[in-house]
Design an enzyme around this catalytic site. Structure first.
Site, short mmCIF file in Angstrom:
data_model
loop_
_atom_site.label_atom_id
_atom_site.label_comp_id
_atom_site.label_asym_id
_atom_site.label_seq_id
_atom_site.Cartn_x
_atom_site.Cartn_y
_atom_site.Cartn_z
N CYS A 1 4.68 -11.12 16.62
CA CYS A 1 3.61 -10.66 17.52
C CYS A 1 3.26 -11.71 18.57
O CYS A 1 2.98 -11.36 19.72
CB CYS A 1 2.39 -10.27 16.70
SG CYS A 1 2.69 -8.82 15.66
N HIS B 1 3.25 -3.75 13.42
CA HIS B 1 2.03 -4.54 13.29
C HIS B 1 1.01 -4.02 14.30
O HIS B 1 1.38 -3.43 15.33
CB HIS B 1 2.30 -6.01 13.58
CG HIS B 1 3.11 -6.70 12.53
ND1 HIS B 1 3.14 -8.06 12.42
CD2 HIS B 1 3.91 -6.22 11.54
CE1 HIS B 1 3.93 -8.40 11.41
NE2 HIS B 1 4.41 -7.30 10.86
N CYS C 1 1.45 -13.18 13.79
CA CYS C 1 2.66 -13.75 13.22
C CYS C 1 3.62 -14.17 14.35
O CYS C 1 3.33 -13.99 15.54
CB CYS C 1 3.34 -12.73 12.31
SG CYS C 1 4.07 -11.34 13.21
N GLU D 1 -0.71 -5.54 16.51
CA GLU D 1 -0.51 -6.10 17.85
C GLU D 1 0.63 -5.40 18.59
O GLU D 1 0.52 -5.12 19.79
CB GLU D 1 -0.18 -7.61 17.78
CG GLU D 1 -1.24 -8.44 17.11
CD GLU D 1 -0.99 -8.69 15.63
OE1 GLU D 1 -1.32 -9.78 15.17
OE2 GLU D 1 -0.46 -7.78 14.94
#
Length: 146
Positions: free
Chosen positions: A79, A46, A76, A48
């Site tokens: 993260c 991701h 999410c 992040e």
């Protein structure tokens, strides 16, 4: 957030879900990235996670106190855990994430008492622009498959 939006547009050009992120410390961008899940073939990549890893390498520590993370979509669960564990001071996000957000939309992970760190949250920055990128991306995906 403009830089994060540009990173998200780069992701979209690479056929990745358009999410961009950057980390700022002392008014300087120290790390920037976007979603690379498709290219890396890994659910862990991701935006992040990518940018947190880059920032730790730049600073030579996993402690990211004094850093602000800007990301185009509400993080999410995975993260958000990384944000807490890396001690990021502030989180600024654009679009809310009704399907997977762990800050306000689905879960309120930061509402759990007893965590060792609670970043300051600034939601909804350029929300419409961030959301439009995602909407456009998934609309194009659906049109290609129909």
């Amino acid at each position: 957030m403009d830089i994060a939006l540009n990173l998200a547009k780069e992701a979209m050009q690479e056929d990745e879900v358009p999410i961009g992120a950057l980390i700022v410390k002392d008014d300087k961008v120290i790390a920037a990235s976007h979603n690379t899940k498709e290219r890396q073939k890994s659910a862990l990549h991701h935006a992040e996670m990518e940018v947190i890893e880059k920032a730790t390498q730049v600073l030579g520590t996993w402690h990211l106190e004094g850093c602000t993370l800007f990301v185009t979509l509400e993080p999410c669960l995975m993260c958000t855990g990384a944000i807490i564990n890396s001690r990021i001071t502030s989180l600024c996000f654009g679009a809310f994430n009704p399907k997977g957000g762990a800050i306000v939309s689905n879960l309120n992970l930061l509402g759990i008492k007893g965590l060792n760190h609670y970043p300051k949250i600034i939601p909804g920055i350029k929300e419409k622009e961030c959301a439009a990128l995602l909407t456009d991306f998934f609309r194009q995906k659906r049109q290609k498959t129909s």
